[in-house]
Design an enzyme around this catalytic site. Structure first.
Site, PDB file in Angstrom:
ATOM      1  CG  ASP A 136       3.341   3.548   5.061  1.00 35.69           C
ATOM      2  OD1 ASP A 136       4.008   3.024   4.163  1.00 35.69           O
ATOM      3  OD2 ASP A 136       3.075   4.755   5.100  1.00 35.69           O
ATOM      4  CE  LYS A 180       0.867  -2.233   1.291  1.00 32.24           C
ATOM      5  NZ  LYS A 180       0.729  -1.131   2.242  1.00 32.24           N
ATOM      6  CG  ASN A 222       2.792   5.085  -5.284  1.00 37.21           C
ATOM      7  OD1 ASN A 222       3.207   4.022  -5.717  1.00 37.21           O
ATOM      8  ND2 ASN A 222       1.525   5.426  -5.344  1.00 37.21           N
ATOM      9  N   GLY A 254       6.571   1.981  -0.406  1.00 39.44           N
ATOM     10  CA  GLY A 254       7.822   1.771   0.317  1.00 39.44           C
ATOM     11  C   GLY A 254       7.620   0.570   1.215  1.00 39.44           C
ATOM     12  CG  HIS A 255       6.024  -2.598   0.151  1.00 38.60           C
ATOM     13  ND1 HIS A 255       5.364  -3.364  -0.756  1.00 38.60           N
ATOM     14  CD2 HIS A 255       5.181  -1.562   0.417  1.00 38.60           C
ATOM     15  CE1 HIS A 255       4.186  -2.825  -1.028  1.00 38.60           C
ATOM     16  NE2 HIS A 255       4.073  -1.723  -0.329  1.00 38.60           N
ATOM     17  CB  THR A 256      10.443  -1.292   5.548  1.00 39.13           C
ATOM     18  OG1 THR A 256      10.162   0.010   5.055  1.00 39.13           O
ATOM     19  CG2 THR A 256      11.782  -1.290   6.254  1.00 39.13           C
ATOM     20  CB  THR A 263       5.045   9.659  -3.055  1.00 37.39           C
ATOM     21  OG1 THR A 263       4.541   9.237  -4.331  1.00 37.39           O
ATOM     22  CG2 THR A 263       4.297   8.910  -1.955  1.00 37.39           C
ATOM     23  CD  GLN A 284       0.206   2.866  -3.438  1.00 32.91           C
ATOM     24  OE1 GLN A 284      -0.300   2.260  -4.364  1.00 32.91           O
ATOM     25  NE2 GLN A 284       1.512   3.066  -3.385  1.00 32.91           N
ATOM     26  N   GLY A 312      10.454   9.703   3.595  1.00 28.36           N
ATOM     27  CA  GLY A 312      11.048  10.066   4.885  1.00 28.36           C
ATOM     28  C   GLY A 312      10.161  10.969   5.740  1.00 28.36           C
ATOM     29  NE  ARG A 313       5.364  12.370   2.484  1.00 32.50           N
ATOM     30  CZ  ARG A 313       4.260  12.291   1.747  1.00 32.50           C
ATOM     31  NH1 ARG A 313       3.464  13.340   1.647  1.00 32.50           N
ATOM     32  NH2 ARG A 313       3.955  11.193   1.098  1.00 32.50           N
ATOM     33  CG  LEU A 329       0.507  -6.837  20.183  1.00 30.58           C
ATOM     34  CD1 LEU A 329      -0.812  -6.082  20.359  1.00 30.58           C
ATOM     35  CD2 LEU A 329       0.253  -8.343  20.357  1.00 30.58           C
ATOM     36  N   GLY A 359       7.361  -7.380  15.804  1.00 27.92           N
ATOM     37  CA  GLY A 359       8.705  -6.844  15.633  1.00 27.92           C
ATOM     38  C   GLY A 359       8.982  -6.735  14.155  1.00 27.92           C
TER      39      GLY A 359
HETATM   40  P1  IMO Z   1       2.903   1.643   0.772  1.00 31.36           P
HETATM   41  O1  IMO Z   1       2.808   0.652  -0.350  1.00 31.36           O
HETATM   42  C1  IMO Z   1       1.360   5.313   2.539  1.00 31.36           C
HETATM   43  C2  IMO Z   1      -0.105   8.381  -0.195  1.00 31.36           C
HETATM   44  C3  IMO Z   1       0.642   9.674  -0.327  1.00 31.36           C
HETATM   45  C4  IMO Z   1      -0.510  10.636  -0.593  1.00 31.36           C
HETATM   46  C5  IMO Z   1      -1.438   9.799  -1.481  1.00 31.36           C
HETATM   47  C6  IMO Z   1      -1.285  10.063  -2.962  1.00 31.36           C
HETATM   48  O2  IMO Z   1       4.242   1.849   1.333  1.00 31.36           O
HETATM   49  O3  IMO Z   1       1.865   1.329   1.808  1.00 31.36           O
HETATM   50  P2  IMO Z   1       0.595   9.348  -4.719  1.00 31.36           P
HETATM   51  O4  IMO Z   1       2.053   9.675  -4.762  1.00 31.36           O
HETATM   52  O5  IMO Z   1       0.291   7.900  -4.647  1.00 31.36           O
HETATM   53  O6  IMO Z   1      -0.196  10.056  -5.787  1.00 31.36           O
HETATM   54  O7  IMO Z   1       0.085  10.004  -3.329  1.00 31.36           O
HETATM   55  O8  IMO Z   1      -1.119   8.452  -1.192  1.00 31.36           O
HETATM   56  N1  IMO Z   1       0.689   7.159  -0.450  1.00 31.36           N
HETATM   57  C7  IMO Z   1       1.046   6.310   0.511  1.00 31.36           C
HETATM   58  N2  IMO Z   1       0.896   6.356   1.849  1.00 31.36           N
HETATM   59  N3  IMO Z   1       1.950   4.232   1.989  1.00 31.36           N
HETATM   60  C8  IMO Z   1       2.079   4.142   0.650  1.00 31.36           C
HETATM   61  O9  IMO Z   1       2.527   3.040   0.040  1.00 31.36           O
HETATM   62  C9  IMO Z   1       1.668   5.227  -0.156  1.00 31.36           C
HETATM   63  N4  IMO Z   1       1.672   5.485  -1.479  1.00 31.36           N
HETATM   64  C10 IMO Z   1       1.044   6.665  -1.651  1.00 31.36           C
HETATM   65  O10 IMO Z   1       1.328  10.002   0.858  1.00 31.36           O
HETATM   66  O11 IMO Z   1      -1.200  10.899   0.598  1.00 31.36           O
HETATM   67 MG    MG Z   2       5.298   1.984   3.020  1.00 37.17          MG
END
Ligand code: IMO
Ligand code: MG
Length: 432
Positions: free
Chosen positions: A13, A16, A38, A40-42, A127, A221, A298-299, A328, A411
């Site tokens: 998060d 990226k 797993n 989530g790229h916004t 996730t 990740q 959504g956590r 920033l 932003g």
């Molecule tokens: P992006 O690409 C943040 C976290 C999960 C959990 C751990 C293992 O959006 O940066 P998993 O479902 O992968 O086996 O969960 O990894 N996790 C992420 N945290 N951003 C992500 O992806 C994540 N993908 C998995 O919350 O702690």
């Molecule tokens: Mg994400």
């Protein structure tokens, strides 16, 4: 043959997706190399519409960009089908622009059940997308790949063997039968859909590179969720680090640049150590200002001070050549900022982010306090227009990491950013 890897330097998060969004316009192709839905790229599009991508590379919003899902990714066929449907509703047409490697392992309903039975969701805060169980099968040599998904007799035989063996300790026979039925029905429906997406990702990317085209490799990740280098066992089941990127798409280890993306504070979703975590009003303020809620689940994200030891270590682990420092603007209005520059434990100072979970849990972060800044930064376009304290935070981060910043984002939209490195901009942002 320019290959740029975009990798997260924290716990995911980092932004990226938004960084790729700014870079992909000039790319020939963007490929995901690990992880699954797993992620989530916004992306925030020009019209302020928000688009969350999970499996599909962030380049897909540009009609001329080819996107790939490389062999290192685990793919839930149903999730992919739904994501493409969702994109179509939002006006993003995939056409023939998405290529899926037949070597990707698939995530099947029994993986989702197994993750529930094993309690990984609550124990590790996953996730719950079946990522761990699917990678586990891959390493145990039990997994099914996209190419198996397309061969119905083989698929059915292997699924039955796996389901019966792996679920037996947890599920009643009637439950097992119903999971099998669901798996076969979905496979029947989705196999033709997956077949249309098949591409030899290795050949296509190699070919593009030999023609001098730009290719971005997009990690999901982040470095501290990496199964080797992260805060094990509170990690994901793949290797987000840049060194894995060529392997996850089937090319040799030739990378021209690695853009490390780091948020100027720290967040984490799920369980696991987080030494600079903060609670209370300050955490809520940052969470609300930065909209720090998971794009996949959504956590609410856990919030903490910027940890420079993490960023420096991640730069080393990934061979980062350029930094993108994000959000920033979220920090504007805070009276002062703390950044972690080391750890103290039993009278010793650690300069490197510790590997040992016990040390991580017990050591005290050593903070340096920097002045805060204020004002709405989202429209700032030039470095010289930033408040001095904001520049100082960026400078201190880059100096500590030993890597110069190429992009500072302020932003949510792609153009809310300052580009600091002219060479990088020529190569990846504006070049022909
Ligand atoms: P992006 O690409 C943040 C976290 C999960 C959990 C751990 C293992 O959006 O940066 P998993 O479902 O992968 O086996 O969960 O990894 N996790 C992420 N945290 N951003 C992500 O992806 C994540 N993908 C998995 O919350 O702690
Ligand atoms: Mg994400």
């Amino acid at each position: 043959m320019p290959v740029l890897v975009v990798v997260g330097l924290q716990w995911g998060d980092e932004g990226k997706g938004r960084v790729i969004h700014t870079l992909a316009r000039r790319a020939y192709a963007v490929a995901r190399y690990q992880g699954g839905n797993n992620a989530g790229h916004t992306l925030v599009l020009g019209n302020n519409e928000v688009l969350a991508l999970h499996l599909i590379p962030s380049g897909i919003v540009y009609p001329n960009v080819r996107c790939y899902i490389g062999n290192g990714v685990v793919v839930d066929p149903k999730a992919l089908y739904e994501e493409i449907g969702h994109l179509a509703k939002r006006g993003v047409r995939i056409g023939r622009r998405l290529g899926l490697s037949p070597l990707c392992h698939v995530i099947l309903p029994y993986h989702l059940s197994l993750e529930r039975y094993l309690g990984e969701g609550s124990r590790l805060g996953t996730t719950q997308r079946g990522i761990g169980p699917s990678y586990r099968d891959k390493i145990a040599r039990l997994g099914l790949r996209v190419l198996d998904y397309l061969n119905t007799p083989r698929f059915q035989e292997r699924v039955m063997a796996n389901v019966r063996e792996l679920l037996a300790p947890f599920a009643r026979p009637s439950e097992i039968r119903s999971i099998e039925r669901e798996t076969f029905e979905t496979q029947k429906k989705l196999a033709p859909f997956l077949k249309r997406l098949l591409a030899d990702v290795s050949i296509e990317i190699t070919d593009a590179l030999s023609r001098g085209r730009r290719v971005l490799l997009e990690s999901a990740q982040g470095t501290f969720l990496d199964v080797d280098f992260g805060t094990y066992p509170y990690v994901t089941s793949s290797n987000p680090v840049a060194g894995y990127a060529p392997c996850g798409v089937g090319i040799g280890p030739k990378i021209d640049a690695v853009l490390g993306v780091a948020k100027l504070f720290t967040t984490r979703v799920g369980e696991g150590p987080f030494p600079t975590e903060i609670h209370g009003a300050l955490a809520s303020q940052i969470r609300e200002t930065g909209l720090e809620y998971g794009a996949t689940t959504g956590r609410p994200r856990r919030i903490g001070h910027l940890d420079l030891t993490m960023i420096r270590k991640a730069c080393r682990l990934n061979g980062v050549t350029h930094l993108a420092l994000t959000k920033l603007d979220t920090l504007a209005g805070l009276a002062s900022l703390k950044v972690c520059v080391g750890y103290s434990w039993r009278g010793k100072i650690f300069k490197d982010f510790p590997d040992d979970p016990e040390i991580l849990a017990k050591a005290n972060p050593v903070y340096k306090e920097l002045p805060g800044f204020s004002g709405d930064l989202t429209s700032v376009k030039r470095w010289s227009d930033l408040p001095g304290a904001a520049k100082r935070l960026v400078d201190e981060t880059a100096a500590f990491a030993g890597v110069s910043p190429a992009i500072v984002s302020l932003g949510r939209k792609a153009d809310n950013q300052i580009v600091l490195d002219a060479g990088f901009a020529r190569e990846w942002l504006t070049g022909g």
